[in-house]
Structures are given as C-alpha cells and as structure tokens.
Design a protein around this motif. Sequence first.
Motif, PDB file in Angstrom:
ATOM      1  N   LEU A 171       9.189   0.983   0.438  1.00 35.10           N
ATOM      2  CA  LEU A 171       7.846   0.481   0.786  1.00 35.10           C
ATOM      3  C   LEU A 171       6.926   1.610   1.217  1.00 35.10           C
ATOM      4  N   ALA A 172       7.472   2.568   1.971  1.00 35.74           N
ATOM      5  CA  ALA A 172       6.666   3.694   2.439  1.00 35.74           C
ATOM      6  C   ALA A 172       6.147   4.515   1.260  1.00 35.74           C
TER       7      ALA A 172
ATOM      8  N   VAL B 186       3.368   1.223   4.437  1.00 39.42           N
ATOM      9  CA  VAL B 186       4.013   1.317   5.746  1.00 39.42           C
ATOM     10  C   VAL B 186       3.205   2.198   6.685  1.00 39.42           C
ATOM     11  N   LEU B 187       3.090   1.775   7.929  1.00 37.27           N
ATOM     12  CA  LEU B 187       2.566   2.617   9.002  1.00 37.27           C
ATOM     13  C   LEU B 187       3.567   2.622  10.146  1.00 37.27           C
TER      14      LEU B 187
ATOM     15  N   SER C   6       6.876  11.991   6.186  1.00 29.51           N
ATOM     16  CA  SER C   6       6.279  12.647   5.016  1.00 29.51           C
ATOM     17  C   SER C   6       5.728  11.642   4.009  1.00 29.51           C
ATOM     18  N   LEU C   7       6.117  10.376   4.150  1.00 28.25           N
ATOM     19  CA  LEU C   7       5.733   9.345   3.185  1.00 28.25           C
ATOM     20  C   LEU C   7       4.560   8.490   3.648  1.00 28.25           C
ATOM     21  N   ILE C   8       4.168   8.625   4.915  1.00 26.83           N
ATOM     22  CA  ILE C   8       3.119   7.764   5.461  1.00 26.83           C
ATOM     23  C   ILE C   8       1.884   8.581   5.826  1.00 26.83           C
ATOM     24  N   ASP C   9       0.806   7.901   6.134  1.00 25.32           N
ATOM     25  CA  ASP C   9      -0.461   8.542   6.470  1.00 25.32           C
ATOM     26  C   ASP C   9      -0.303   9.420   7.710  1.00 25.32           C
TER      27      ASP C   9
ATOM     28  N   ALA D 162       1.795  -3.553   4.792  1.00 30.72           N
ATOM     29  CA  ALA D 162       2.631  -4.758   4.851  1.00 30.72           C
ATOM     30  C   ALA D 162       3.725  -4.681   5.896  1.00 30.72           C
ATOM     31  N   TYR D 163       3.992  -3.468   6.435  1.00 31.31           N
ATOM     32  CA  TYR D 163       5.209  -3.351   7.239  1.00 31.31           C
ATOM     33  C   TYR D 163       5.152  -2.154   8.180  1.00 31.31           C
TER      34      TYR D 163
END
Length: 379
Positions: free
Chosen positions: A141-142, A147-148, A197-200, A223-224
């Motif tokens: 998902l990330a 994802v946050l 590394s995958l999120i804002d 979403a998650y």
Amino acid sequence: MSAIKLKGMTWSHPRGYDPMVACSKLWKEQTGVSIEWEKRSLQDFESFPVEELAREYDLIVIDHPHVGQITAENCLAPLDITGRQAERDALMQGSVGQSYPSYRWQGRQWAFPIDTAAQVAAWRPDLLAQPPAAWDDVLTLAREGRVLLPLRPPHTLMMFYTLSANTGSPCGAAKLGDLICPENGARTFEMMREIASLIDPACFELDPIKVLEKMAEVGSIIAYSPLIYGYVNYAIHGFRPNLVAFANIPDAGGNGPVGSALGGTGIAVSAFSPNRGAAIDFAYWIAGGEVQRGPYASAGGQPAHADAWEDETVNEATTSFYAATRKTLEAAWVRPRHNGYMAFQQAASERINEGLQQRHETAMVVDDLNRLFRLSFTP
C-alpha cells in the motif's frame, strides 16, 4: 461553609477536554464541588514540568511515563488511600491491558487510567475492503502512495518500540542498561527505513492528529496508517468529512497484534492541593466503569475502563473502535517509567529521525540509542 472549587489541567483536544467538562458538570450536581478545567497543547502536555502544574492545579491529567519523575519530585498524592481497596480492585479488574498498573510505581498508585490508547491501525473503509493483516501488505500500500505515518517526535520512537516488540524483541529486555541488542535494533531500524522511504517525507512533521486529519479530509487518497495512536473521534460519523475506522496493528513478526507501545492518560491529584480529599473523590468517580461507559464516552472521551470497551452502545457509536482494537490494547507494551526517561524519549526520537532523514549507518543509530538509554539512568 463555602463550596469547594477545584482546578484541573488536561490536554487540548476534544477527546481530552470535552469529557472532563461534561463529567465535572455532573459531579457538581451530585456533590456541589465545582471543577474548572484548563488545557494545554499536546506538545506542552507531553513536556511541561508536572511539578509546576501540581503547584497550580488540584487535578492533573498525566501519561504514565512521567511516574518515575513525579515520584522523585513528590508533587503528586498517591491514590491508594486506606478504606478504598474495593474500589481500586474494581478499577484494576476493569483495566484494559496494562492501563491501570502502568500508573503504579514503587509500590504506590499515582493515577487512575481514564483514557487508554496504543498504536493501532487507522483505515478508510470506503477506500479499502479491509485493513492489511501483515506488514508486507502495508509496504504494498505504501508503494501505491496510500499510506501515511506520524513520524514527528516522539512517535518515531513509539514506532521503534512497537515494531521491536511485535517482532519478538521488546525494548528493555536486553542486558541491563541497554535499550535493545544491536542485532534486533538494526532489524527494527531497517524496517523503519524501508517504509519511511516509501511515504511522503512530510510525515516527519506529522503527529497522529495531523495524519488522521489528512486521512479524513475531502478528496484524500490516504487509505491507511499502520502504527498510529487511535483517536476515537475520527470513527464517529460526522466528525470529519470522511470516516476513519481503526483496527489491530498489522503482524510484522508472526505473533499477532502484540507489543504496541501503550499510551493514554490518567487522572492524578496534586500533593499541594488544599482540597486533596475532594480531588481524590473525583478521581475515583471518573475512572469508574459506570462513568466511563456513560457520560465520559458520550462526551467524546476514549475510556480506559473495560466496561466501556465492551459496551454495545459505545461501540455502535464509534464504528466498533473498541472491539476492533481490543487485542492490540490487551497485548500492549509499557514504556520505561524511571526518572530520567522523559528526556531520553525526546532525544531518542530525534536521533531516529536524524538517522532516517540523513541515511545514517544503522549500527551507529542503534549504538546511540543504547548510549542515550544508559545515560537516562544517570542522576
């Protein structure tokens, strides 16, 4: 004889303030004792010296990692007074997970839990069929940009705690004085490095409330959030444009939703209060099951008592917030509470963030965490 007037301090959020005001109104109707509540920002709440608050307020809402410090400062009155053992036994029996014993230190009870929380998962039911059950699914998902995570201090350290315990290596279980053994600490930090590394990158400035606000806003595709302190308000229809539901944390170590870093708050009484007895009476009352599942919950509070967590009406009003996260809370992990811990919590969170943002070598970050933890025991 003039009526007793008490002053209380809590934290500035509907969940922290509204139930105190609503319950105090009922208490005044029943006893004639009035309580005026003031509030501080969440950041102030976590860092402001409890002793200063105790000299100004009769009742103080605290979180359990403060107990070692406040015991050393002698600024709170113990609540385990004679003649009320049966009431305390009932509170203990109604404890969700370790909420009640988390406020016990050096053989005394320094607060009663009135609000309990742990890192749980937040999700949008309109965007996901169900929340991810495993950590690998979270990473998927990330990668999709959905994802946050709240990575503002102290929440990165809370994430480090939760992932370590969930993968079978809870912090504090290493050799005396160390936070975690180097190998297990490295595994946890690398897990954090991967998802960060995958999120804002803006997540490093976000606390749980800001993440939930972004999830709930109009047009959001988020979403998650896999590890975030739950806020029941967002699970109530109409609180925000989009409803955010909550679930147990995803399984990263094959052990189920275990090891989440326990949060929440407790009601404490100032040792300097000229109306200590009246303040203690209120603390016993507001922490009890009847009040917790009734006026406390209906005013937007997030109760700590199992009577509320198991109440059908309370769950129906909150998209089953309590039933859906109960396993996580029951298996939550209690943070260190020694005098000196609070300074470590801030320093360690900042060190983790520095390591993640500046891509520091994993072993160096873990070594620093262990060094900071050992120093926290130094007078």
